[in-house]
Design a protein around this motif. Structure first.
Motif, PDB file in Angstrom:
ATOM      1  N   THR A   1       0.837  -1.208   0.000  1.00  0.00           N
ATOM      2  CA  THR A   1       0.000   0.000   0.000  1.00  0.00           C
ATOM      3  C   THR A   1       0.872   1.257   0.000  1.00  0.00           C
ATOM      4  OG1 THR A   1      -1.701  -1.219   1.191  1.00  0.00           O
ATOM      5  CG2 THR A   1      -1.882   1.189   1.213  1.00  0.00           C
ATOM      6  N   ALA A   2       1.944   1.232   0.786  1.00  0.00           N
ATOM      7  CA  ALA A   2       2.834   2.403   0.865  1.00  0.00           C
ATOM      8  C   ALA A   2       3.486   2.679  -0.491  1.00  0.00           C
ATOM      9  CB  ALA A   2       3.908   2.173   1.925  1.00  0.00           C
ATOM     10  N   ARG A   3       3.892   1.632  -1.196  1.00  0.00           N
ATOM     11  CA  ARG A   3       4.564   1.837  -2.491  1.00  0.00           C
ATOM     12  C   ARG A   3       3.575   2.358  -3.534  1.00  0.00           C
ATOM     13  NH1 ARG A   3       7.100  -2.700  -0.229  1.00  0.00           N
ATOM     14  NH2 ARG A   3       5.888  -4.192  -1.428  1.00  0.00           N
ATOM     15  N   LEU A   4       2.326   1.896  -3.459  1.00  0.00           N
ATOM     16  CA  LEU A   4       1.315   2.422  -4.388  1.00  0.00           C
ATOM     17  C   LEU A   4       0.919   3.854  -4.017  1.00  0.00           C
ATOM     18  CD1 LEU A   4      -0.851  -0.759  -4.987  1.00  0.00           C
ATOM     19  CD2 LEU A   4       0.418   0.517  -6.710  1.00  0.00           C
ATOM     20  N   ALA A   5       0.879   4.151  -2.721  1.00  0.00           N
ATOM     21  CA  ALA A   5       0.576   5.521  -2.284  1.00  0.00           C
ATOM     22  C   ALA A   5       1.655   6.470  -2.801  1.00  0.00           C
ATOM     23  CB  ALA A   5       0.493   5.586  -0.766  1.00  0.00           C
ATOM     24  N   ALA A   6       2.896   6.010  -2.780  1.00  0.00           N
ATOM     25  CA  ALA A   6       4.000   6.828  -3.292  1.00  0.00           C
ATOM     26  C   ALA A   6       3.755   7.155  -4.769  1.00  0.00           C
ATOM     27  CB  ALA A   6       5.330   6.083  -3.116  1.00  0.00           C
ATOM     28  N   ASN A   7       3.344   6.151  -5.530  1.00  0.00           N
ATOM     29  CA  ASN A   7       3.100   6.398  -6.955  1.00  0.00           C
ATOM     30  C   ASN A   7       1.905   7.316  -7.184  1.00  0.00           C
ATOM     31  OD1 ASN A   7       5.290   5.016  -7.725  1.00  0.00           O
ATOM     32  ND2 ASN A   7       4.222   3.166  -8.389  1.00  0.00           N
ATOM     33  N   LEU A   8       0.928   7.226  -6.300  1.00  0.00           N
ATOM     34  CA  LEU A   8      -0.229   8.129  -6.407  1.00  0.00           C
ATOM     35  C   LEU A   8       0.236   9.585  -6.346  1.00  0.00           C
ATOM     36  CD1 LEU A   8      -3.376   8.563  -6.320  1.00  0.00           C
ATOM     37  CD2 LEU A   8      -3.156   8.497  -3.819  1.00  0.00           C
ATOM     38  N   ILE A   9       1.159   9.882  -5.449  1.00  0.00           N
ATOM     39  CA  ILE A   9       1.644  11.263  -5.307  1.00  0.00           C
ATOM     40  C   ILE A   9       2.488  11.661  -6.522  1.00  0.00           C
ATOM     41  CG2 ILE A   9       2.973  12.877  -3.855  1.00  0.00           C
ATOM     42  CD1 ILE A   9       0.318  11.606  -2.674  1.00  0.00           C
ATOM     43  N   LEU A  10       3.416  10.791  -6.903  1.00  0.00           N
ATOM     44  CA  LEU A  10       4.278  11.113  -8.052  1.00  0.00           C
ATOM     45  C   LEU A  10       3.425  11.378  -9.291  1.00  0.00           C
ATOM     46  CD1 LEU A  10       7.109   8.457  -7.514  1.00  0.00           C
ATOM     47  CD2 LEU A  10       7.228  10.912  -7.006  1.00  0.00           C
ATOM     48  N   GLU A  11       2.442  10.512  -9.531  1.00  0.00           N
ATOM     49  CA  GLU A  11       1.630  10.659 -10.749  1.00  0.00           C
ATOM     50  C   GLU A  11       0.689  11.850 -10.664  1.00  0.00           C
ATOM     51  OE1 GLU A  11       0.156   7.037 -12.554  1.00  0.00           O
ATOM     52  OE2 GLU A  11       1.660   5.863 -11.492  1.00  0.00           O
ATOM     53  N   ARG A  12       0.157  12.129  -9.484  1.00  0.00           N
ATOM     54  CA  ARG A  12      -0.732  13.289  -9.350  1.00  0.00           C
ATOM     55  C   ARG A  12       0.026  14.589  -9.645  1.00  0.00           C
ATOM     56  NH1 ARG A  12      -5.573  15.019  -6.758  1.00  0.00           N
ATOM     57  NH2 ARG A  12      -6.420  13.150  -7.714  1.00  0.00           N
TER      58      ARG A  12
END
Ligand SMILES: Nc1ncnc2c1ncn2[C@@H]1O[C@H](COP(=O)(O)OP(=O)(O)OP(=O)(O)O)[C@@H](O)[C@H]1O
Ligand SMILES: [Mg+2]
Length: 212
Positions: A146-157
């Motif tokens: 979940t943490a690694r996907l949350a990181a990508n959510l921020i980068l992509e946003r």
């Protein structure tokens, strides 16, 4: 409601499918204008575990856990929701200070000092949310994913691309050491460096000075 399958192979398959579905969810959400907050993190977890372990999907844990191979003891389960409420307030505050970096590295010019600073703020918040999730360990299982996907959510946003932090074999220790370094000394630099390296991989051929 379906329950967690007893068969280990079936469980792994459902979790793997869940991670793929959650990656798609993250990409779509990042490209929308919907608000990102801690509720979005719960949603990512829910998508991962909906079929594999519905009882825990998107829910804060109700038991105490130890993290394998780690001396960090996550807080008592009765405190998880308080910590995540505090995290939510800080998360929203941090996100409100970020700027979108669309097009960065795609032009022929070097990023300006201002852009470099804005990039660093995005990477810092990415590292912060990643560590917050793993440190509080709010879910019964799947906190790392979940943490690694949350990181990508921020980068992509914020106009960047999702990365893959390498956690296989020899890289695993570097990743875990980076998290430990934050637990112990609030030093985000090693985890930020892993995120910069992930970005450099994705922008290879374009980004010249991404790691300064
Ligand atoms: N010292 C530490 N401080 C904070 N977080 C840690 C520490 N050591 C490990 N972690 C995190 O805990 C994760 C493991 O927790 P959990 O089993 O809930 O996640 P997972 O998604 O199931 O596992 P994995 O990340 O291995 O796929 C690690 O991947 C890492 O992100
Ligand atoms: Mg696990």
């Amino acid at each position: 409601m379906a329950t967690r399958p007893g068969d280990e192979a079936e469980l792994q398959k459902r979790e793997a499918i869940g991670v793929i579905r959650a990656s798609r969810f993250v990409r779509k959400y990042a490209n929308s204008k919907d608000v990102i907050d801690i509720g979005t993190i719960q949603k990512i977890h829910e998508v991962i575990f909906k079929d594999a372990w519905p009882e825990i999907a998107g829910k804060w844990r109700t038991e105490n856990l130890k993290i394998t191979d780690s001396s960090h003891l996550p807080p008592h389960h009765s405190e998880v929701s308080k910590f995540m409420d505090q995290a939510n307030a800080e998360f929203i505050q941090r996100l409100s200070g970020l700027k979108t970096l669309e097009g960065l590295f795609m032009e022929n010019t070097e990023p300006t000092d201002e852009q470099t600073k804005q990039l660093d703020a995005v990477v810092e918040t990415t590292a912060w949310i990643h560590h917050k999730i793993t440190h509080v360990h709010p879910f019964r299982e799947g906190n790392g994913r979940t943490a690694r996907l949350a990181a990508n959510l921020i980068l992509e946003r914020y106009g960047l691309v999702g990365i893959s932090i390498k956690i296989e074999r020899e890289n695993k220790n570097r990743y875990l050491d980076a998290l430990k370094q934050i637990d112990k000394q609030w030093d985000y630099e090693p985890l930020k460096m892993l995120i910069y390296e992930g970005l450099a991989d994705r922008y290879s051929g374009l980004a010249r000075n991404i790691i300064s």
